[in-house]
Design a protein around this motif. Sequence first.
Motif, PDB file in Angstrom:
ATOM      1  N   ASP A   2      -5.755  24.564  -8.884  1.00 14.30           N
ATOM      2  CA  ASP A   2      -7.121  24.115  -8.636  1.00 14.30           C
ATOM      3  C   ASP A   2      -7.964  24.077  -9.915  1.00 14.30           C
ATOM      4  N   LYS A   3      -7.302  24.219 -11.082  1.00 20.33           N
ATOM      5  CA  LYS A   3      -8.061  24.224 -12.339  1.00 20.33           C
ATOM      6  C   LYS A   3      -8.396  22.806 -12.785  1.00 20.33           C
ATOM      7  N   LYS A   4      -7.531  21.850 -12.454  1.00 17.93           N
ATOM      8  CA  LYS A   4      -7.757  20.456 -12.829  1.00 17.93           C
ATOM      9  C   LYS A   4      -8.672  19.775 -11.819  1.00 17.93           C
ATOM     10  N   SER A   5      -9.423  18.791 -12.300  1.00 14.51           N
ATOM     11  CA  SER A   5     -10.308  18.049 -11.404  1.00 14.51           C
ATOM     12  C   SER A   5      -9.489  17.167 -10.468  1.00 14.51           C
ATOM     13  N   PHE A   6      -9.961  17.040  -9.232  1.00 13.05           N
ATOM     14  CA  PHE A   6      -9.271  16.213  -8.220  1.00 13.05           C
ATOM     15  C   PHE A   6      -9.315  14.734  -8.599  1.00 13.05           C
ATOM     16  N   VAL A   7      -8.161  14.063  -8.491  1.00  7.61           N
ATOM     17  CA  VAL A   7      -8.089  12.597  -8.621  1.00  7.61           C
ATOM     18  C   VAL A   7      -7.271  12.090  -7.441  1.00  7.61           C
ATOM     19  N   GLY A   8      -7.847  11.184  -6.653  1.00 11.95           N
ATOM     20  CA  GLY A   8      -7.149  10.651  -5.484  1.00 11.95           C
ATOM     21  C   GLY A   8      -7.350   9.161  -5.350  1.00 11.95           C
ATOM     22  N   LEU A   9      -6.428   8.500  -4.666  1.00 15.51           N
ATOM     23  CA  LEU A   9      -6.492   7.052  -4.469  1.00 15.51           C
ATOM     24  C   LEU A   9      -6.577   6.743  -2.977  1.00 15.51           C
ATOM     25  N   ALA A  10      -7.584   5.942  -2.587  1.00 17.33           N
ATOM     26  CA  ALA A  10      -7.706   5.474  -1.199  1.00 17.33           C
ATOM     27  C   ALA A  10      -6.808   4.249  -1.059  1.00 17.33           C
ATOM     28  N   PHE A  11      -5.763   4.350  -0.229  1.00 19.72           N
ATOM     29  CA  PHE A  11      -4.805   3.244  -0.185  1.00 19.72           C
ATOM     30  C   PHE A  11      -4.777   2.495   1.140  1.00 19.72           C
ATOM     31  N   LYS A  12      -5.479   3.003   2.160  1.00 20.61           N
ATOM     32  CA  LYS A  12      -5.461   2.296   3.452  1.00 20.61           C
ATOM     33  C   LYS A  12      -6.692   2.698   4.252  1.00 20.61           C
ATOM     34  N   LEU A  13      -7.305   1.712   4.896  1.00 22.16           N
ATOM     35  CA  LEU A  13      -8.480   1.962   5.738  1.00 22.16           C
ATOM     36  C   LEU A  13      -8.120   1.646   7.188  1.00 22.16           C
ATOM     37  N   GLU A  14      -8.716   2.407   8.086  1.00 27.68           N
ATOM     38  CA  GLU A  14      -8.442   2.196   9.505  1.00 27.68           C
ATOM     39  C   GLU A  14      -9.659   2.645  10.301  1.00 27.68           C
ATOM     40  N   ARG A  64       0.831  -1.213   0.000  1.00 23.23           N
ATOM     41  CA  ARG A  64       0.000   0.000   0.000  1.00 23.23           C
ATOM     42  C   ARG A  64       0.860   1.255   0.000  1.00 23.23           C
ATOM     43  N   ALA A  65       1.898   1.232   0.855  1.00 28.76           N
ATOM     44  CA  ALA A  65       2.749   2.412   0.991  1.00 28.76           C
ATOM     45  C   ALA A  65       3.485   2.701  -0.315  1.00 28.76           C
ATOM     46  N   LEU A  66       4.120   1.669  -0.890  1.00 34.10           N
ATOM     47  CA  LEU A  66       4.927   1.886  -2.098  1.00 34.10           C
ATOM     48  C   LEU A  66       4.063   2.272  -3.291  1.00 34.10           C
ATOM     49  N   ARG A  67       2.772   1.861  -3.270  1.00 35.95           N
ATOM     50  CA  ARG A  67       1.872   2.205  -4.374  1.00 35.95           C
ATOM     51  C   ARG A  67       1.681   3.720  -4.485  1.00 35.95           C
ATOM     52  N   VAL A  68       1.714   4.425  -3.346  1.00 37.58           N
ATOM     53  CA  VAL A  68       1.392   5.857  -3.371  1.00 37.58           C
ATOM     54  C   VAL A  68       2.606   6.759  -3.148  1.00 37.58           C
ATOM     55  N   LEU A  69       3.795   6.170  -2.964  1.00 34.49           N
ATOM     56  CA  LEU A  69       4.974   6.991  -2.676  1.00 34.49           C
ATOM     57  C   LEU A  69       5.799   7.255  -3.935  1.00 34.49           C
ATOM     58  N   ASP A  70       6.569   8.340  -3.892  1.00 41.87           N
ATOM     59  CA  ASP A  70       7.398   8.713  -5.042  1.00 41.87           C
ATOM     60  C   ASP A  70       8.840   8.239  -4.883  1.00 41.87           C
ATOM     61  N   GLY A  71       9.248   7.918  -3.662  1.00 40.32           N
ATOM     62  CA  GLY A  71      10.617   7.470  -3.412  1.00 40.32           C
ATOM     63  C   GLY A  71      10.668   6.677  -2.124  1.00 40.32           C
ATOM     64  N   ALA A  72      11.788   6.020  -1.870  1.00 42.05           N
ATOM     65  CA  ALA A  72      11.890   5.199  -0.660  1.00 42.05           C
ATOM     66  C   ALA A  72      13.324   5.163  -0.153  1.00 42.05           C
ATOM     67  N   ILE A  73      13.444   4.889   1.150  1.00 40.93           N
ATOM     68  CA  ILE A  73      14.750   4.610   1.753  1.00 40.93           C
ATOM     69  C   ILE A  73      14.762   3.118   2.057  1.00 40.93           C
ATOM     70  N   LEU A  74      15.677   2.402   1.418  1.00 42.21           N
ATOM     71  CA  LEU A  74      15.820   0.972   1.674  1.00 42.21           C
ATOM     72  C   LEU A  74      16.879   0.812   2.763  1.00 42.21           C
ATOM     73  N   VAL A  75      16.444   0.407   3.958  1.00 47.34           N
ATOM     74  CA  VAL A  75      17.361   0.280   5.090  1.00 47.34           C
ATOM     75  C   VAL A  75      17.919  -1.147   5.122  1.00 47.34           C
ATOM     76  N   LEU A  76      19.239  -1.254   5.231  1.00 41.38           N
ATOM     77  CA  LEU A  76      19.884  -2.568   5.324  1.00 41.38           C
ATOM     78  C   LEU A  76      20.704  -2.627   6.599  1.00 41.38           C
ATOM     79  N   CYS A  77      20.705  -3.782   7.239  1.00 41.13           N
ATOM     80  CA  CYS A  77      21.499  -3.967   8.460  1.00 41.13           C
ATOM     81  C   CYS A  77      22.950  -4.244   8.058  1.00 41.13           C
ATOM     82  N   ALA A  78      23.904  -3.551   8.694  1.00 41.95           N
ATOM     83  CA  ALA A  78      25.323  -3.710   8.350  1.00 41.95           C
ATOM     84  C   ALA A  78      25.836  -5.107   8.683  1.00 41.95           C
ATOM     85  N   VAL A  79      25.113  -5.839   9.547  1.00 37.56           N
ATOM     86  CA  VAL A  79      25.509  -7.208   9.895  1.00 37.56           C
ATOM     87  C   VAL A  79      24.732  -8.213   9.050  1.00 37.56           C
TER      88      VAL A  79
END
Length: 746
Positions: free
Chosen positions: A347-359, A133-148
Amino acid sequence: MTLITILKGHVNLRRLSRLPPCIFENYTRCMASFTKYAEHKPLEKIRNIGISAHIDSGKTTLTERILYYTGRIEQMHEVRGKDNVGATMDSMELERQRGITIQSAATYTIWKDHNINIIDTPGHVDFTVEVERALRVLDGAILVLCAVGGVQSQTLTVNRQMKRYNVPCLAFINKLDRMGANPYRVLHQMRSKMHHNAAFIQLPIGLEGETKGLIDLITQKAIYFEGEYGEVIRQDEIPKDMRTEADESHQELIEHLSNADEILGELFLNESKPTEKDLTDAIRRTCIKRTFTPVLVGTALKNKGVQPLLDAVIDYLPNPGEVENLANKEKQGEEPIKVVLDSARNDKKSFVGLAFKLEAGRFGQLTYFRCYQGMLKKGDTIFNTRTNKKVRIARLVRLHSNQMEDVHEVYAGDIFALFGVDCASGDTFVTDNKLDLSMESIFVPDPVVSMSIQAKNSKDRDNFAKGIARFTKEDPTFRFFYDPDSKETLVSGMGELHLDIYAQRMEREYACPVILGKPKVAFRETLTEPCEFDYLHKKQSGGAGQFARVSGIMEPLPPHENTKLEFSDETTGTNVPKQFIPGAEKGFRQMCEKGLLTGHKLAGIKFRLIDGAHHIVDSSELAFNLAAQGAVREVFERGNWSILEPIMLVEVTAPEEFQGTVIGQLTKRKGVITGTDGNEGWFTICAEVPLNDMFGYVGELRSSTQGKGEFSMEYSRYSPCTMEVQEELVRRYQESLSSNVQKKKN
């Protein structure tokens, strides 16, 4: 409530001056913070990032440091701290007790006048849909790796998910202070296991207990983190004993970048020395195209390397306007057309949004959204493109973990939440219902484990129903259904931990203790060789009858597609009119819900409809539906069938003295060892093991390795099971059928 009212500006200034000094000071700080975070930045000054990694790589600790250094929180807390507070992003009590992230949590902060929206995701494979869900709506990511630990099983899964959604990433090698830390080995694994064109843009100064700081290979400076919490950054010359290594790594960085970037490649071929700006621009271009992965180093726990990582997020990861977001424009009777959405903040363009998580929030359903186009204001009306239902926006909020802050409008690139929107995860919303736009939905993996579930006390049935309804709506990988054969209610999920967490949440959040039965594996039935069919369905009982004939072949799909079902219409002429084909396909898919051998679903089968016959009066879609069902029943009796079982990719890490024991345990569980690796007295074994043989492994591993062994597993593929397992499953199914018949007689 007083502060919220104050923030909204409803308190008279004369009355405000009479407040006690401590409240007045608190008000001033809150007001400044509210104004700071409520301000809408231009698109270039926005970053939407996720923090993803394998279990226990330090994602939540890193997020806590980011929030502290950006001034979002006043104090840092540890994931399993002695102060019993816990990390800000682990807002659920269960997360703080177990020291793991269960739900992805959203927040936003400001660094160097840039708005950064952050989603902290779980590392455990059982909660993989949260990462999807998170990666579907994000533009970038930090990939964390353990040094061990380096590149581990879930790192590979996260990497696949990033590739699926085309998300650019930075790599951050964390935990340099741990015994056995080796960032150079991790970089080698990134290149060999994950096939990343990766290179260091920073080098560590010292490792383990000697970690002092890091070297920035772009500015050619040493960076030290001083002060109680590493908040004071001091730059200095590169230590003399590391000068040669820094020069070699700098050259290696240029070479890797030159292979991915034409502009820097030309400079390299002309033997020109690239400037700092040349390198920074090249890293940004290649990072956004996913042709190069910059590797940063540090230790979040010891407060080293976090601020340069934030600088790298701003310098190298894309803003929402640099990412191409597509939607499907659907027209009646035509193939959907891909439309590029306009991310400009107007605000000239019509709104388009994606629901990616429910709580489920305190005030009803809370729906997390990402705005892709246009703007949305409080009081606007939006339409669900799937159901055509319209909703009026009463409240817009932005999220900081489990805290909410009201806003009046949101623009393209913003991540926000709404209350009272009845929808499913992955639904598209627009303000102009004539647009007919729908965004690509979120990939949801199929559950692999089922367990029987029931409330411990019959008086808790109402709470049980409420909890199940909420959890199945929030999490598409958690499913609840009734099995009429075993007369049990079952829940399905991604693993034992997944189901165990929901059982605990039922007790904590709904005061409804539950009993979980023995796990059941999602076996599948498939054909082993092609089988022809020719079935005539004919029924005459006065008036219009039913007539349909279908003939063709049912055949197995290749092993890599053995979880799919395919229907192929290969008819020519008018023997089977085209309007009846959907009926035949529906009949085939209905029969695939339950197999003949063990009652499990069918998979890995292709139904090829080659010919047939119809009657001008008596044929209908229903008749062809029943004919296809009859054809599958015919193949049930005549074809050769086998059982498929889910195979898991298992990764075990333990001290070297237990290696023989662990290999023996995996072999006993029908595991096939696919690779081994050793490092600093520890070993890692990768194996493929049937899920049916993995139950109870966690206890066995811990008891045989003095509690030091760890393992993780993820779904790999479906594969034919052994004859003994197949015979046992068939025998048990036949016994359950005969016992059900006996019960009906009694």
